[in-house]
Write a protein that holds these residues in place. Structure first.
Motif, PDB file in Angstrom:
ATOM      1  N   SER A 260       0.818  -1.208   0.000  1.00 26.70           N
ATOM      2  CA  SER A 260       0.000   0.000   0.000  1.00 26.70           C
ATOM      3  C   SER A 260       0.856   1.264   0.000  1.00 26.70           C
ATOM      4  CB  SER A 260      -0.916   0.024   1.231  1.00 26.70           C
ATOM      5  OG  SER A 260      -0.151   0.181   2.420  1.00 26.70           O
ATOM      6  N   ASP A 261       0.259   2.357  -0.426  1.00 27.13           N
ATOM      7  CA  ASP A 261       0.958   3.647  -0.442  1.00 27.13           C
ATOM      8  C   ASP A 261       1.301   4.103   0.970  1.00 27.13           C
ATOM      9  OD1 ASP A 261       0.784   3.737  -3.185  1.00 27.13           O
ATOM     10  OD2 ASP A 261      -1.007   5.009  -3.216  1.00 27.13           O
ATOM     11  N   GLU A 262       0.397   3.863   1.931  1.00 29.68           N
ATOM     12  CA  GLU A 262       0.653   4.305   3.305  1.00 29.68           C
ATOM     13  C   GLU A 262       1.802   3.531   3.930  1.00 29.68           C
ATOM     14  OE1 GLU A 262      -2.621   1.855   5.920  1.00 29.68           O
ATOM     15  OE2 GLU A 262      -3.334   3.586   4.782  1.00 29.68           O
ATOM     16  N   PHE A 263       1.905   2.227   3.578  1.00 27.94           N
ATOM     17  CA  PHE A 263       3.036   1.432   4.061  1.00 27.94           C
ATOM     18  C   PHE A 263       4.334   1.973   3.484  1.00 27.94           C
ATOM     19  CE2 PHE A 263       6.202  -1.865   3.805  1.00 27.94           C
ATOM     20  CZ  PHE A 263       6.124  -2.503   5.035  1.00 27.94           C
ATOM     21  N   GLN A 264       4.329   2.266   2.199  1.00 27.72           N
ATOM     22  CA  GLN A 264       5.528   2.787   1.554  1.00 27.72           C
ATOM     23  C   GLN A 264       5.946   4.112   2.167  1.00 27.72           C
ATOM     24  OE1 GLN A 264       7.409   1.164  -0.549  1.00 27.72           O
ATOM     25  NE2 GLN A 264       8.889   2.854  -0.780  1.00 27.72           N
ATOM     26  N   LYS A 265       4.969   4.947   2.494  1.00 28.84           N
ATOM     27  CA  LYS A 265       5.259   6.228   3.136  1.00 28.84           C
ATOM     28  C   LYS A 265       5.915   6.009   4.495  1.00 28.84           C
ATOM     29  CE  LYS A 265       2.973  10.357   4.985  1.00 28.84           C
ATOM     30  NZ  LYS A 265       1.648  11.031   5.190  1.00 28.84           N
ATOM     31  N   TYR A 266       5.356   5.087   5.275  1.00 29.14           N
ATOM     32  CA  TYR A 266       5.942   4.791   6.587  1.00 29.14           C
ATOM     33  C   TYR A 266       7.356   4.244   6.427  1.00 29.14           C
ATOM     34  CZ  TYR A 266       6.914   2.668  11.079  1.00 29.14           C
ATOM     35  OH  TYR A 266       7.519   2.338  12.269  1.00 29.14           O
ATOM     36  N   TYR A 267       7.513   3.345   5.456  1.00 31.52           N
ATOM     37  CA  TYR A 267       8.829   2.738   5.235  1.00 31.52           C
ATOM     38  C   TYR A 267       9.879   3.791   4.890  1.00 31.52           C
ATOM     39  CZ  TYR A 267      12.619   0.174   3.123  1.00 31.52           C
ATOM     40  OH  TYR A 267      13.871  -0.294   2.821  1.00 31.52           O
ATOM     41  N   GLU A 268       9.538   4.684   3.998  1.00 27.77           N
ATOM     42  CA  GLU A 268      10.497   5.709   3.571  1.00 27.77           C
ATOM     43  C   GLU A 268      10.904   6.618   4.733  1.00 27.77           C
ATOM     44  OE1 GLU A 268       8.492   7.656   0.398  1.00 27.77           O
ATOM     45  OE2 GLU A 268       8.875   6.059  -1.067  1.00 27.77           O
ATOM     46  N   GLN A 269       9.980   6.867   5.640  1.00 25.34           N
ATOM     47  CA  GLN A 269      10.262   7.753   6.768  1.00 25.34           C
ATOM     48  C   GLN A 269      11.008   7.045   7.901  1.00 25.34           C
ATOM     49  OE1 GLN A 269       6.327   9.157   7.772  1.00 25.34           O
ATOM     50  NE2 GLN A 269       6.400  10.819   6.272  1.00 25.34           N
ATOM     51  N   ASN A 270      10.899   5.722   7.976  1.00 24.91           N
ATOM     52  CA  ASN A 270      11.437   5.001   9.130  1.00 24.91           C
ATOM     53  C   ASN A 270      12.405   3.874   8.774  1.00 24.91           C
ATOM     54  OD1 ASN A 270       9.622   6.020  11.586  1.00 24.91           O
ATOM     55  ND2 ASN A 270       8.301   5.787   9.799  1.00 24.91           N
ATOM     56  N   ALA A 271      12.761   3.764   7.512  1.00 23.92           N
ATOM     57  CA  ALA A 271      13.600   2.642   7.068  1.00 23.92           C
ATOM     58  C   ALA A 271      14.915   2.555   7.829  1.00 23.92           C
ATOM     59  CB  ALA A 271      13.867   2.751   5.569  1.00 23.92           C
ATOM     60  N   THR A 272      15.547   3.708   8.068  1.00 28.31           N
ATOM     61  CA  THR A 272      16.858   3.696   8.740  1.00 28.31           C
ATOM     62  C   THR A 272      16.760   3.117  10.138  1.00 28.31           C
ATOM     63  OG1 THR A 272      17.584   5.631   7.479  1.00 28.31           O
ATOM     64  CG2 THR A 272      18.795   5.110   9.490  1.00 28.31           C
ATOM     65  N   ILE A 273      15.741   3.550  10.887  1.00 31.95           N
ATOM     66  CA  ILE A 273      15.573   3.065  12.260  1.00 31.95           C
ATOM     67  C   ILE A 273      15.249   1.575  12.273  1.00 31.95           C
ATOM     68  CG2 ILE A 273      14.147   3.238  14.337  1.00 31.95           C
ATOM     69  CD1 ILE A 273      13.796   6.210  13.703  1.00 31.95           C
ATOM     70  N   LYS A 275      15.797  -0.616   9.958  1.00 29.92           N
ATOM     71  CA  LYS A 275      16.942  -1.382   9.463  1.00 29.92           C
ATOM     72  C   LYS A 275      17.939  -1.628  10.586  1.00 29.92           C
ATOM     73  CE  LYS A 275      20.313  -1.499   5.695  1.00 29.92           C
ATOM     74  NZ  LYS A 275      20.816  -0.821   4.481  1.00 29.92           N
ATOM     75  N   GLY A 276      18.112  -0.632  11.456  1.00 33.45           N
ATOM     76  CA  GLY A 276      18.996  -0.804  12.604  1.00 33.45           C
ATOM     77  C   GLY A 276      18.521  -1.939  13.495  1.00 33.45           C
ATOM     78  N   ASN A 277      17.201  -2.036  13.699  1.00 35.42           N
ATOM     79  CA  ASN A 277      16.656  -3.111  14.526  1.00 35.42           C
ATOM     80  C   ASN A 277      16.856  -4.470  13.875  1.00 35.42           C
ATOM     81  OD1 ASN A 277      15.725  -1.279  16.459  1.00 35.42           O
ATOM     82  ND2 ASN A 277      13.736  -1.045  15.467  1.00 35.42           N
ATOM     83  N   VAL A 278      16.674  -4.516  12.566  1.00 35.07           N
ATOM     84  CA  VAL A 278      16.879  -5.780  11.851  1.00 35.07           C
ATOM     85  C   VAL A 278      18.340  -6.196  11.934  1.00 35.07           C
ATOM     86  CG1 VAL A 278      16.680  -6.977   9.647  1.00 35.07           C
ATOM     87  CG2 VAL A 278      14.964  -5.283  10.293  1.00 35.07           C
ATOM     88  N   ASN A 279      19.229  -5.239  11.760  1.00 33.41           N
ATOM     89  CA  ASN A 279      20.657  -5.551  11.846  1.00 33.41           C
ATOM     90  C   ASN A 279      21.041  -6.050  13.242  1.00 33.41           C
ATOM     91  OD1 ASN A 279      21.368  -4.998   9.185  1.00 33.41           O
ATOM     92  ND2 ASN A 279      21.654  -2.806   9.591  1.00 33.41           N
ATOM     93  N   LYS A 280      20.409  -5.486  14.279  1.00 32.68           N
ATOM     94  CA  LYS A 280      20.665  -5.962  15.644  1.00 32.68           C
ATOM     95  C   LYS A 280      20.272  -7.427  15.779  1.00 32.68           C
ATOM     96  CE  LYS A 280      20.040  -1.539  18.052  1.00 32.68           C
ATOM     97  NZ  LYS A 280      19.149  -0.776  18.981  1.00 32.68           N
ATOM     98  N   GLU A 281      19.124  -7.781  15.223  1.00 29.76           N
ATOM     99  CA  GLU A 281      18.677  -9.171  15.304  1.00 29.76           C
ATOM    100  C   GLU A 281      19.603 -10.092  14.525  1.00 29.76           C
ATOM    101  OE1 GLU A 281      14.647 -10.077  14.616  1.00 29.76           O
ATOM    102  OE2 GLU A 281      13.926  -8.783  16.256  1.00 29.76           O
ATOM    103  N   LYS A 282      20.068  -9.615  13.392  1.00 23.46           N
ATOM    104  CA  LYS A 282      20.993 -10.428  12.596  1.00 23.46           C
ATOM    105  C   LYS A 282      22.310 -10.638  13.341  1.00 23.46           C
ATOM    106  CE  LYS A 282      21.315  -9.734   8.159  1.00 23.46           C
ATOM    107  NZ  LYS A 282      20.800 -10.129   6.846  1.00 23.46           N
ATOM    108  N   ARG A 283      22.762  -9.565  14.028  1.00 14.25           N
ATOM    109  CA  ARG A 283      23.996  -9.684  14.813  1.00 14.25           C
ATOM    110  C   ARG A 283      23.825 -10.686  15.953  1.00 14.25           C
ATOM    111  NH1 ARG A 283      24.336  -3.987  13.914  1.00 14.25           N
ATOM    112  NH2 ARG A 283      23.421  -3.544  15.946  1.00 14.25           N
ATOM    113  N   LEU A 284      22.694 -10.594  16.659  1.00 16.07           N
ATOM    114  CA  LEU A 284      22.469 -11.504  17.780  1.00 16.07           C
ATOM    115  C   LEU A 284      22.367 -12.941  17.293  1.00 16.07           C
ATOM    116  CD1 LEU A 284      22.029 -11.950  20.745  1.00 16.07           C
ATOM    117  CD2 LEU A 284      19.597 -11.443  20.440  1.00 16.07           C
ATOM    118  N   GLU A 285      21.704 -13.140  16.160  1.00 13.08           N
ATOM    119  CA  GLU A 285      21.597 -14.481  15.593  1.00 13.08           C
ATOM    120  C   GLU A 285      22.980 -15.034  15.261  1.00 13.08           C
ATOM    121  OE1 GLU A 285      19.582 -16.718  11.706  1.00 13.08           O
ATOM    122  OE2 GLU A 285      18.972 -14.674  12.266  1.00 13.08           O
TER     123      GLU A 285
END
Length: 314
Positions: A260-273, A275-285
């Motif tokens: 959806s367009d609203e999801f894409q809008k949220y993603y563009e505004q918050n992708a960096t943050i 992504k940091g959380n995803v990278n933390k999980e990848k590091r812990l794994e």
């Protein structure tokens, strides 16, 4: 009041129990041969980070103790300059606490020994060295979007406030009763199928809903606990109500559509943050995988951690 906050990443390398408090002495987790106590978790939560919960503190301790164990078993060492910086950081912390005696007294209140501080300030240096050996790939855009889809919540709500908007003071008993009555009426309207957006517009007292009419996307611990728990308790499309310090929340959970367009809008505004959380999980794994290869056993007593409470005057 809190005296000072410890900077940087914290490790449980030197969390030694001295047995000052029954609660502080309870076992929160065991990693390798080391026992990490409730006192260690509370110390990190109250002095290690600017704002965190016992659960988050325990997760940080787990991750960084694994780092310390891997560093030890893989013979990863700090340079003389890094060790000098750590000694300087320990001395500065003790000075901020009012000197060595005051600092040691604080540690004993949590059932900890003095040598915890060296472990606290050595963590970031070890983390960089250990993580550098694991060849962890950065999260891709697709992985980040999937993470939001799988782990985040999406909801709209009608807030019926129980506090004065100007003074922040809680309503009188009479006004509280009126707010509760209105909230129940709005809940009934919503459950009877009335247009939820219209209810938000007519009754809602949350300015944020005007700025985000599509609703809020949020991950764990990003909203007040009552709101998050209530949203999780219903399926997408469901409606429920909860009460928090802000007032009554009539909540409608919205399904997450990552096309959806609203999801894409949220993603563009918050992708960096995110992504940091995803990278933390990848590091812990990756850290846990390496720990398993090295025979480092990890046991977390989640019930004990969830039961940790804090004194208001800390």
């Amino acid at each position: 009041m809190k005296f000072v906050k410890l900077a940087g990443i914290v490790t449980a390398a030197s969390l030694a129990l001295c047995g000052c408090s029954t609660e502080n002495g309870k076992l929160a987790m065991k990693i390798g041969d080391e026992e990490i106590t409730v006192g260690a978790v509370k110390f990190l939560a109250e002095y290690g980070l600017s704002s965190t919960s016992a659960k988050q503190a325990a997760e940080i301790i787990e991750q960084n103790y694994i780092i310390d164990e891997i560093a030890d078993k893989d013979n990863i060492e700090l340079t003389e300059d890094e060790e000098k910086q750590i000694r300087s950081a320990v001395a500065s912390f003790k000075a901020d606490m009012g000197g060595r005696t005051a600092a040691n007294k604080l540690l004993k209140e949590y059932g900890l020994e003095d040598d915890i501080l060296e472990g606290v300030f050595s963590a970031s240096a070890y983390a960089e060295k250990v993580l550098g050996t694991l060849n962890i790939e950065e999260a891709t855009d697709d992985e980040v979007k999937q993470y939001i889809t799988d782990n985040y919540l999406h909801a709209k709500h009608v807030l019926i406030s129980t506090k004065d908007s100007e003074t922040g003071e809680e309503y009188s008993e009479e006004k509280l009763a009126e707010a509760e009555k209105k909230a129940n009426e709005v809940l009934e309207k919503a459950k009877n199928g009335e247009d939820f957006d219209a209810l938000v517009s007519e009754f809602g007292e949350d300015p944020g809903m005007k700025a985000s009419p599509e609703g809020y996307y949020f991950g764990a611990n990003e909203m007040v606990a009552e709101f998050e728990e209530a949203t999780r308790s219903i399926e997408p499309g469901g409606i429920t109500m909860c009460k928090s310090d802000f007032g009554y929340h009539i909540i409608k959970r919205i399904p997450i559509d990552n096309t959806s367009d609203e999801f894409q809008k949220y993603y563009e505004q918050n992708a960096t943050i995110v992504k940091g959380n995803v990278n933390k999980e990848k590091r812990l794994e990756a850290l846990k995988k390496r720990a398993e290869e090295l025979g480092i056993e990890i046991t977390v007593n989640q019930e004990v951690i969830d039961a940790i409470t804090f004194d208001d005057d800390k």
